[in-house]
Design an enzyme around this catalytic site. Sequence first.
Site, PDB file in Angstrom:
ATOM      1  N   ASP A   1       1.915  -6.788   2.564  1.00 13.28           N
ATOM      2  CA  ASP A   1       0.752  -6.005   3.002  1.00 13.28           C
ATOM      3  C   ASP A   1       1.228  -4.765   3.771  1.00 13.28           C
ATOM      4  OD1 ASP A   1      -1.828  -5.133   3.335  1.00 13.28           O
ATOM      5  OD2 ASP A   1      -2.429  -6.713   4.727  1.00 13.28           O
TER       6      ASP A   1
ATOM      7  N   HIS B   1       0.867  -1.189   0.000  1.00 12.38           N
ATOM      8  CA  HIS B   1       0.000   0.000   0.000  1.00 12.38           C
ATOM      9  C   HIS B   1       0.900   1.235   0.000  1.00 12.38           C
ATOM     10  CE1 HIS B   1      -3.747  -2.223   0.732  1.00 12.38           C
ATOM     11  NE2 HIS B   1      -3.015  -3.016   1.490  1.00 12.38           N
ATOM     12  N   LEU B   2       0.908   1.946  -1.139  1.00  9.31           N
ATOM     13  CA  LEU B   2       1.759   3.138  -1.248  1.00  9.31           C
ATOM     14  C   LEU B   2       1.002   4.415  -0.908  1.00  9.31           C
ATOM     15  CD1 LEU B   2       3.859   2.316  -4.449  1.00  9.31           C
ATOM     16  CD2 LEU B   2       4.598   2.201  -2.059  1.00  9.31           C
TER      17      LEU B   2
ATOM     18  N   HIS C   1      -2.853 -12.533   1.673  1.00  8.38           N
ATOM     19  CA  HIS C   1      -2.590 -12.734   3.114  1.00  8.38           C
ATOM     20  C   HIS C   1      -3.401 -13.819   3.808  1.00  8.38           C
ATOM     21  CE1 HIS C   1      -6.015 -10.080   3.015  1.00  8.38           C
ATOM     22  NE2 HIS C   1      -5.304  -8.980   2.867  1.00  8.38           N
TER      23      HIS C   1
ATOM     24  N   ASN D   1      -6.529   0.667  -3.215  1.00  7.53           N
ATOM     25  CA  ASN D   1      -7.413   1.415  -2.299  1.00  7.53           C
ATOM     26  C   ASN D   1      -6.851   2.789  -1.939  1.00  7.53           C
ATOM     27  OD1 ASN D   1      -5.356   0.308  -0.743  1.00  7.53           O
ATOM     28  ND2 ASN D   1      -6.649  -0.092   1.036  1.00  7.53           N
TER      29      ASN D   1
HETATM   30 ZN   LIG Z   1      -6.104  -7.206   2.489  1.00  8.56          ZN
END
Ligand SMILES: [Zn+2]
Length: 446
Positions: A307, A62-63, A234, A94
């Site tokens: 993650d 997630h950046l 995950h 997201n």
């Molecule tokens: Zn997730």
Amino acid sequence: MTTTTGTYLIKGASILGGEASDVLIRDGIIAEIGHGLDAGGATVIDAAGCVALPGMVDVHTHLREPGREDAETVETGTRAAALGGYTAVHAMANSTPVADTAGVVEQVYTLGRAAGWVDVRPVGAVTVGLAGEQLAELGAMADSRARVRMFSDDGICVHDPVLMRRALEYVKAFDGVVAQHAQEPRLTAGAQMNEGDVSAVLGLTGWPAVAEESIIARDVLLAQHVGSRLHVCHVSTAGSVEIIRWAKERGIDVTAEVTPHHLLLTDDLVRSYDPVFKVNPPLRTDADVQALRAGLADGTIDVVGTDHAPHPSEHKECEWAQAAMGMTGLETALSVVQHAMIETGLMTWADFARVTSTAAAKIGRLSDQGRPIEAGEPANLILVDPAARWTVDPSTMATMGRNSPFKGRELPGKVVATFYKGHPTVLEGALNTPHPDAAATTAGVA
Ligand SMILES: [Zn+2]
């Protein structure tokens, strides 16, 4: 557009933990591997005691950019990735706006190119706005400059079976994959931690294993039914490992990932009420940790995905129920996997290369990543000092997130150098400079 990179001679690195060799890198390519190679005009890097591995590929990062630049940016997140030994990351969808159009995925892709630390491969959302109601423009994202191959509503499960089926059917057209965040939402409403003995004692709403396992069971059957490719994000329970093992035995085209934190930490840590241990899916039991390790070692679980989920401290340094879910991971993944899998004798460095690079590149269909360390291959590789030990201090990390669950722990293994397309982004364990293509990209954008 490719800018010329330098010439480097790595002296005496143990390739995948095997024989020590010299590696000559020239113009972005591994030019030669052998013993006593002549330096010529090359910059010499002494790698005695180091293991040479393919550059790591993260299937799950997630950046936060666009939209949450207070949590992370493409620049800070990819600096962290390079320091952690990565040469490619898949940036989850997201963001704000959600990466559900060709325009947004191209924006993320361009930001990655301009940063120049690693390949940034945008993940496209499965549904518009992650709302789970209508399919996003998967084909347009696949055909865009970002060439999206992985699609995910990560953070939210695609729980409608009809939509999931349509997504699986649609991505077949461009050899894509749907990466599912397996979590039946009706079974996890208000959940705060793993459902089990500890949640009973603490009086926190539990998150049952069956919420994950029931979606995985449904999705592998859907993937089989439509003959498509499924990736399970995950995986966190022993039961999930069993279902995936069953599916693979039946020839279903499913791959799965496990995070470093699920290979090491358990829900016992929640007794501290420290929200740094709050994560989705939640930390589980020791029996789950052992099953995940066994599944990763025997190939049931294909890859380690971080993650990596940075949060601003005000979203983590608050009471448990209000805290955001997620942990950073890019700069600790190598060390945690070495600790959990190699020091325990469950895996070799060659296995490590498979689960952190080769298999991950295959899932994302990245043709120039996860390649063997051989002459003629793209020079995406890292040098690791396996004997080094260090204590995790989030305040010194490149990520903006301070939410590392490993804070204060001593871990083995240090990334000494990262070569990304022949250019050292990391040298002597510190950031060097981005790939020279980055400057050209920035100029092109301006
Ligand atoms: Zn997730």
